[in-house]
Design a protein around this motif. Structure first.
Motif, PDB file in Angstrom:
ATOM      1  N   VAL A 125       6.177 140.611  -2.609  1.00  0.00           N
ATOM      2  CA  VAL A 125       4.713 140.683  -2.710  1.00  0.00           C
ATOM      3  C   VAL A 125       4.279 141.872  -3.563  1.00  0.00           C
ATOM      4  CG1 VAL A 125       4.272 139.435  -0.549  1.00  0.00           C
ATOM      5  CG2 VAL A 125       4.408 141.929  -0.516  1.00  0.00           C
ATOM      6  N   THR A 126       5.081 142.940  -3.539  1.00  0.00           N
ATOM      7  CA  THR A 126       4.741 144.100  -4.367  1.00  0.00           C
ATOM      8  C   THR A 126       4.892 143.743  -5.848  1.00  0.00           C
ATOM      9  OG1 THR A 126       5.533 145.560  -2.621  1.00  0.00           O
ATOM     10  CG2 THR A 126       5.257 146.535  -4.798  1.00  0.00           C
ATOM     11  N   ARG A 127       5.949 143.004  -6.157  1.00  0.00           N
ATOM     12  CA  ARG A 127       6.158 142.535  -7.530  1.00  0.00           C
ATOM     13  C   ARG A 127       4.997 141.637  -7.970  1.00  0.00           C
ATOM     14  NH1 ARG A 127      11.076 141.413 -10.403  1.00  0.00           N
ATOM     15  NH2 ARG A 127      12.331 141.686  -8.552  1.00  0.00           N
ATOM     16  N   ALA A 128       4.585 140.755  -7.075  1.00  0.00           N
ATOM     17  CA  ALA A 128       3.482 139.844  -7.392  1.00  0.00           C
ATOM     18  C   ALA A 128       2.188 140.623  -7.619  1.00  0.00           C
ATOM     19  CB  ALA A 128       3.302 138.827  -6.272  1.00  0.00           C
ATOM     20  N   LEU A 129       1.972 141.644  -6.797  1.00  0.00           N
ATOM     21  CA  LEU A 129       0.776 142.473  -6.915  1.00  0.00           C
ATOM     22  C   LEU A 129       0.777 143.208  -8.255  1.00  0.00           C
ATOM     23  CD1 LEU A 129      -1.689 143.339  -5.240  1.00  0.00           C
ATOM     24  CD2 LEU A 129      -0.290 145.137  -4.194  1.00  0.00           C
ATOM     25  N   ALA A 130       1.909 143.773  -8.628  1.00  0.00           N
ATOM     26  CA  ALA A 130       2.017 144.484  -9.905  1.00  0.00           C
ATOM     27  C   ALA A 130       1.730 143.531 -11.066  1.00  0.00           C
ATOM     28  CB  ALA A 130       3.417 145.090 -10.052  1.00  0.00           C
ATOM     29  N   PHE A 131       2.301 142.341 -10.992  1.00  0.00           N
ATOM     30  CA  PHE A 131       2.101 141.341 -12.049  1.00  0.00           C
ATOM     31  C   PHE A 131       0.627 140.945 -12.149  1.00  0.00           C
ATOM     32  CE2 PHE A 131       1.936 136.913 -13.487  1.00  0.00           C
ATOM     33  CZ  PHE A 131       2.669 136.984 -14.666  1.00  0.00           C
ATOM     34  N   ASP A 132       0.001 140.711 -10.992  1.00  0.00           N
ATOM     35  CA  ASP A 132      -1.413 140.307 -10.984  1.00  0.00           C
ATOM     36  C   ASP A 132      -2.300 141.394 -11.578  1.00  0.00           C
ATOM     37  OD1 ASP A 132      -0.741 137.935  -9.855  1.00  0.00           O
ATOM     38  OD2 ASP A 132      -1.368 138.453  -7.829  1.00  0.00           O
ATOM     39  N   LEU A 133      -2.066 142.637 -11.164  1.00  0.00           N
ATOM     40  CA  LEU A 133      -2.879 143.746 -11.664  1.00  0.00           C
ATOM     41  C   LEU A 133      -2.723 143.880 -13.177  1.00  0.00           C
ATOM     42  CD1 LEU A 133      -2.119 146.389  -8.897  1.00  0.00           C
ATOM     43  CD2 LEU A 133      -4.400 145.584  -9.543  1.00  0.00           C
ATOM     44  N   LEU A 134      -1.477 143.779 -13.615  1.00  0.00           N
ATOM     45  CA  LEU A 134      -1.180 144.025 -15.026  1.00  0.00           C
ATOM     46  C   LEU A 134      -1.738 142.934 -15.932  1.00  0.00           C
ATOM     47  CD1 LEU A 134       0.342 146.113 -16.681  1.00  0.00           C
ATOM     48  CD2 LEU A 134       2.369 144.687 -16.504  1.00  0.00           C
ATOM     49  N   THR A 135      -1.733 141.699 -15.426  1.00  0.00           N
ATOM     50  CA  THR A 135      -2.134 140.589 -16.304  1.00  0.00           C
ATOM     51  C   THR A 135      -3.601 140.210 -16.128  1.00  0.00           C
ATOM     52  OG1 THR A 135      -1.362 138.974 -14.687  1.00  0.00           O
ATOM     53  CG2 THR A 135       0.194 139.627 -16.392  1.00  0.00           C
ATOM     54  N   ALA A 136      -4.299 140.927 -15.241  1.00  0.00           N
ATOM     55  CA  ALA A 136      -5.710 140.580 -15.008  1.00  0.00           C
ATOM     56  C   ALA A 136      -6.632 141.259 -16.009  1.00  0.00           C
ATOM     57  CB  ALA A 136      -6.110 140.977 -13.586  1.00  0.00           C
ATOM     58  N   THR A 137      -6.094 142.160 -16.808  1.00  0.00           N
ATOM     59  CA  THR A 137      -6.956 142.976 -17.654  1.00  0.00           C
ATOM     60  C   THR A 137      -6.296 143.231 -19.014  1.00  0.00           C
ATOM     61  OG1 THR A 137      -8.057 145.129 -17.814  1.00  0.00           O
ATOM     62  CG2 THR A 137      -5.979 145.077 -16.634  1.00  0.00           C
ATOM     63  N   GLY A 138      -7.094 143.694 -19.959  1.00  0.00           N
ATOM     64  CA  GLY A 138      -6.542 144.150 -21.228  1.00  0.00           C
ATOM     65  C   GLY A 138      -6.353 143.052 -22.240  1.00  0.00           C
TER      66      GLY A 138
END
Lengths: 359, 359
Positions: A125-138
């Motif tokens: 879930v931590t990996r999923a959270l990192a992926f979501d945060l990173l790909t939600a912006t920029g």
């Protein structure tokens, strides 16, 4: 500016959203949020709040972004810092399982406190959270995700090589050479530092010279960190530790490889002792004495100093934003000078930590 | 067309590149390629080649893509199929560690054969390989990666809930209800089937009705599969098994939940026995008899049939490409009719497999 001051200043930018991200996990997965929060120092095993850890990975990420002077917006910068921090966390959580490490930063490692299944799911879930945060912006979410994935992959590759090396002999033609060790720790130890320092450059389309310079500095810094960890696994400020995880496991660490290949008279005795996987305090003391007599401890300390000096030299590059490069240099300078006990803590009174390492 | 024929035909499209992907891993990480190849049935523990497994995940993915009739190019379709197959693989590899399962498809599970550290690292590189394949091609690489990540995350969430349920009581107000069970297996069991079936629709911008229909069919199919797995964990074609992993662990499975909540006279005796985590052949036989007497076995068989029928009904939707929808239906029909031993093998003489499940 000291590393303490740098970390405290930078921490203010991402700590509240990091706490918020863990809380968002808590709504649906309270047990896994407890494990992640514990690893981050946000709570103890019962959920009682703590002050949190240093967050040096995020600090490096934000300083690396700043060094590009390319002006990512605040939300994007924060998302990158959190993603890097969480990536470092899931790698560490896995690392402790892989290495059978019972403790991290002076407390029980997560898998010891909560069991392997809960820890594996927390990693997911931590990996999923990192992926979501990173790909939600920029502007380049895929590029960012690829960048972190590439380095997380390098860590796994280094871990695999490191584990495979454990069962190889200390002497003879199949022994692990210093060149092999260098490759292993470039992957296992330095990749995450490079990833943190360079993510900003990748995302802001920084010129190649910036990316190259930060990659170089990250490699030097990360290797210094890893080699310093090798040192502190065997010695603390008072002398040899009562137990060395590396010696007990047959880990091919810098002090031991250099000692064995020194040609000193004590090297054969040391090799024989290491082959028995020294695990008692007496054996660790004897092994530490032999390593020191073979020059392994001195060579390790020297190498850490050289790498830190080289990193500072790299960070002096004129194309880097000066203030941010100085922030990175301040963090780098902690490695060489902090002695064998880390006292770096941010936002709370310093607590002496028996275990050194990237937090 | 039978499920065998469908799988054999579809397998031809992705099997050679799948073998090639594992070989590419072998160049740099031979030990981890050995573990992945073993899990896929491509080799035994010593590297001796095998014929490989069914690859139903890839088959579902390609059939799902075909059902959209949107014409993805060949390279993109293959990349999706491989990514889905590898995602399913790393989830299974982790699943066996989480559940402490000693065997899969009649051979030792990977962590039993190679150890947990090597298996964890294989999960990491397999995940990286899936991500690389998926994002290297097609018009919407990030969307594809997010889609698979979302469902892999759901699996982890379901696993966490499933593990948490193990330690809850069989009776009383804290017991696991059938509604909770349904939520858990939607995440744990059906998410990967939905992900496989719908990836093509997401990538080819299929109309919402197609995505919705395939999601619905995947959920029905996946739940049928999971509930059928619950059944085969306790019974094989000859009667109760000598050992049931679910009963020994206190897993809240469909036959047991329905038996306990049946109100039958035997339910209390069953609850008492289950609380002792039956692990001997005698106890499993007794428990199986009590579950059957409470109607749990019959209810489970009925539910599998209902879900399969519902999936076939969903797949009859006129907007789906008929030939591909029929392929999916052929695979779906295996679940309800295959009995309690799976003999589905493709490209080689059928081998009777003691363990059923999505391969």
């Amino acid at each position: 500016m000291t590393a303490h001051a740098v970390a405290a200043r930078v921490r203010a930018a991402y700590w509240p959203p990091l706490v918020q991200a863990v809380r968002s996990l808590d709504q649906h997965q309270p047990q896994l949020a407890l494990v992640l929060g514990y690893h981050l120092g946000l709570n103890d095993t019962h959920g009682t709040p703590g002050s949190g850890d240093d967050g040096l990975a995020s600090t490096l990420c934000l300083a690396g972004l700043g060094a590009c002077a390319a002006g990512a917006d605040h939300g994007q910068a924060t998302a990158c810092a959190l993603a890097v921090e969480l990536t470092k966390d899931f790698i560490q959580l896995e690392d402790d399982i892989l290495d059978n490490d019972f403790s991290r930063r002076g407390r029980a490692s997560a898998w010891r406190a909560f069991g392997t299944p809960a820890t594996l799911l927390t990693i997911d879930v931590t990996r999923a959270l990192a992926f979501d945060l990173l790909t939600a912006t920029g502007p380049h979410p895929l590029r960012a995700a690829r960048h972190l994935q590439r380095y997380a992959d390098a860590v796994a590759r280094g871990q695999a090589a490191d584990l495979a090396a454990e069962s190889r002999p200390w002497t003879g033609k199949n022994q692990v050479t210093l060149a092999e060790y260098k490759h292993i720790i470039e992957d296992k130890g330095a990749a995450m530092v490079v990833a943190a320092l360079t993510l900003g450059a990748v995302l802001t389309d920084a010129p190649p010279v910036i990316l190259h310079t930060l990659t170089r500095a990250g490699t030097q810094l990360g290797m210094a960190w890893q080699i310093f960890d090798d040192l502190t696994d065997i010695w603390n400020a008072h002398g040899p530790r009562a137990f060395s995880s590396d010696l007990a496991r047959g880990k091919k660490s810098y002090p031991v490889i250099t000692a064995i290949s020194s040609g000193a008279a004590e090297a054969d005795t040391l090799a024989e002792l290491l082959a028995r996987h020294p695990a008692t305090a007496q054996d660790v003391r004897t092994a530490a004495g032999l390593i020191e007599a073979c020059g392994g401890r001195h060579a390790t300390e020297q190498r850490v100093k050289e790498l830190c000096a080289a990193a500072l030299d790299t960070l002096a590059h004129p194309d880097l934003d000066r203030a941010s490069a100085d922030d990175i240099a301040a963090i780098a300078s902690v490695i060489g000078t902090r002695g064998t006990e880390s006292t770096l803590t941010v936002g709370t009174p310093a607590i002496r930590r028996p275990e050194a390492g990237m937090t």
